[in-house]
Design an enzyme around this catalytic site. Structure first.
Site, PDB file in Angstrom:
ATOM      1  N   ASN A   7      -3.842  45.055 -49.802  1.00  0.00           N
ATOM      2  CA  ASN A   7      -3.613  46.497 -49.634  1.00  0.00           C
ATOM      3  C   ASN A   7      -3.970  46.813 -48.175  1.00  0.00           C
ATOM      4  OD1 ASN A   7      -3.554  49.262 -49.700  1.00  0.00           O
ATOM      5  ND2 ASN A   7      -4.941  49.470 -51.448  1.00  0.00           N
ATOM      6  N   ARG A  91       0.531  46.219 -51.946  1.00  0.00           N
ATOM      7  CA  ARG A  91       0.691  47.614 -52.333  1.00  0.00           C
ATOM      8  C   ARG A  91       1.444  48.332 -51.208  1.00  0.00           C
ATOM      9  NH1 ARG A  91      -3.441  52.412 -51.829  1.00  0.00           N
ATOM     10  NH2 ARG A  91      -2.287  53.958 -52.988  1.00  0.00           N
ATOM     11  N   HIS A 180       0.281  57.131 -56.838  1.00  0.00           N
ATOM     12  CA  HIS A 180      -0.651  56.523 -57.805  1.00  0.00           C
ATOM     13  C   HIS A 180       0.104  55.970 -59.024  1.00  0.00           C
ATOM     14  CE1 HIS A 180      -3.763  59.678 -56.272  1.00  0.00           C
ATOM     15  NE2 HIS A 180      -3.945  58.529 -55.615  1.00  0.00           N
ATOM     16  N   ARG A 241      -8.070  67.365 -49.375  1.00  0.00           N
ATOM     17  CA  ARG A 241      -6.713  67.931 -49.376  1.00  0.00           C
ATOM     18  C   ARG A 241      -6.662  69.176 -50.250  1.00  0.00           C
ATOM     19  NH1 ARG A 241      -3.810  62.524 -51.130  1.00  0.00           N
ATOM     20  NH2 ARG A 241      -5.169  61.219 -49.864  1.00  0.00           N
ATOM     21  N   GLU A 385      -5.472  48.780 -60.216  1.00  0.00           N
ATOM     22  CA  GLU A 385      -4.156  48.678 -59.587  1.00  0.00           C
ATOM     23  C   GLU A 385      -3.882  47.267 -59.101  1.00  0.00           C
ATOM     24  OE1 GLU A 385      -3.422  52.701 -57.315  1.00  0.00           O
ATOM     25  OE2 GLU A 385      -5.560  52.401 -57.643  1.00  0.00           O
TER      26      GLU A 385
END
Ligand code: AMP
Length: 406
Positions: A7, A91, A180, A241, A385
């Site tokens: 990743n 990823r 996601h 965010r 993941e």
């Protein structure tokens, strides 16, 4: 088969080495501060001692070289030779509309990922650097790309289009993509197993709430809607965010505060959310701790965060015309007893009966936190993941004919 999962971020590279015979992790680690003269490689062989190495690491190519050297290191390594690595899975954040599933890396696929740089300027270029670095360091090892957006490509048009001129979709592919996806996919499958029912008969809302946060409505095993949009800014309130807001705030703020577009963009991505409201932190642990000590701003941040999450769960139950289960995952979802309680306690009308003792348990296993007999089940399912990337990579490399998913 031994598979390396990577990743790559702009200045970081995380990795996990899997033995797919039993899906065990042989080693994991990360390189941070790539491009600086004090880059750090942290390597953890399974069951062994963590190793930290500080050195100058120029780029992702050098980072991959150091990682492979560490994996085969006499003392700290877990492999005799790099030849044991049979595939690498990456990823990739944005797959646009082109990628509806994970793909074997070919020249065509690389070209398409590059074409999508526009949509994910911060995320896709480093992933590409990771792919190139593997080509240089592990030539002839097949690579697979797994996209955060792919799982949501099943969303119907009414979910993914914005009500703005269609020409913007046609010309620039401005639409909702969602992120996601690997996590929403993984935890919904595990939840169905736990519920003992086929995924194809379930209506599930998955809440992946970590640093970034998104909800997904999963109808009969397919993503029907999700809270993130063209970018990961839309939807839930997050650590830094904003999530959803009136788009008119952007020009209004630019005008009043004499800010540039970049400055407003940075405000919404890096200086909003929990951080902005609490004035303390973007980390839910610190928010809850401050709230328990009576901090009013922390309490307001917590209330806004959980209220917004609750609204999405309600909206998705309406969107799917029903609800069988809610799943919490990622850093906040897996660990915050207080967030889960605040959200579930106000959803009794939907048929959620939280069990406080189960909610307070600490476990790495998927588990129920509702009472037996609760009409809607709520589960905590730790996400993984990397494992899903390893599984996709394994399947694709074992079955190289499956190259036509674009
Ligand atoms: P992730 O992005 O999934 O790694 O999640 C990271 C975030 O999870 C952190 O920034 C924290 O806000 C949150 N987190 C981790 N542990 C806890 C905890 N025990 N309680 C509340 N939040 C937590």
């Amino acid at each position: 088969m031994i598979i390396l999962v990577m990743n790559a971020g702009s200045s970081s590279l995380k990795y996990q080495l899997y033995n797919m015979a039993d899906e065990s992790v042989l080693a994991q680690g990360r390189v941070e501060r790539i491009g600086m003269d004090d880059s750090i490689l942290t390597h953890e062989p399974s069951g062994g001692v963590e190793v930290n190495r500080v050195s100058e690491i120029l780029d992702h190519n050098e980072a991959v070289r150091k990682v492979t050297a560490m994996l085969t290191h006499r003392e700290h390594g877990v492999l005799k030779s790099m030849d044991e690595i049979k595939a690498v899975g990456h990823r990739v954040v944005h797959g646009g509309e082109s990628f509806k599933q994970s793909m074997l890396v070919t020249n065509e696929v690389k070209k398409e990922i590059r074409r999508l740089f526009d949509l994910a300027p911060l995320h896709n270029p480093p992933a590409m650097m990771g792919i190139t670095a593997v080509e240089l360091n592990l030539p002839n090892v097949p690579q697979v790309v797994v996209f955060d957006t792919a799982f949501h490509q099943t969303m119907p048009m009414e979910s993914f289009l914005y009500p703005i001129p269609m020409v913007l979709y046609r010309r620039h592919k401005i639409r909702r993509y969602g992120f996601h996806g690997t996590s929403h996919n993984y935890v919904s499958r595990l939840a169905a197993e736990k519920l003992g029912k086929p995924l194809s008969e379930l209506k599930i809302v998955t809440c992946h709430i970590g640093n970034g946060a998104s909800c997904a409505a999963i109808l009969n095993g397919k993503s029907f809607d999700t809270s993130m949009g063209l970018t990961p800014l839309e939807g839930l309130m997050m650590g830094t965010r904003s999530g959803d807001l009136d788009p008119a705030i952007v020009p209004f703020t630019m005008n009043k505060e004499e800010l540039t577009l970049n400055e407003v963009n940075s405000m919404l991505n890096k200086h909003s959310g929990l951080m902005a409201i609490s004035g303390i932190s973007s980390d839910m642990r610190e928010i809850v701790a401050a709230m328990e000590e009576g901090d009013k701003h922390a309490k307001l941040a917590f209330d806004m965060y959980t209220y917004r999450l609750r609204k999405y769960i309600g909206a998705y139950a309406a969107g799917m015309n029903g609800l069988d289960a809610v799943v919490f995952t990622a850093g906040v979802g897996e660990n915050s007893v207080a967030v889960r309680k605040a959200v579930c306690e106000q959803l009794t009308f939907l048929g959620i009966e939280l069990d406080d003792e189960r909610n307070a348990e600490r476990s790495k296993e998927a588990r129920y936190i509702t009472k037996d007999g609760s009409r809607v089940s709520v589960l905590v399912v730790p996400t993984n993941e990397e494992l899903l990337i390893a599984r996709d990579t394994y399947e694709i490399v074992n079955n190289r004919d499956g190259e036509d998913g674009m």
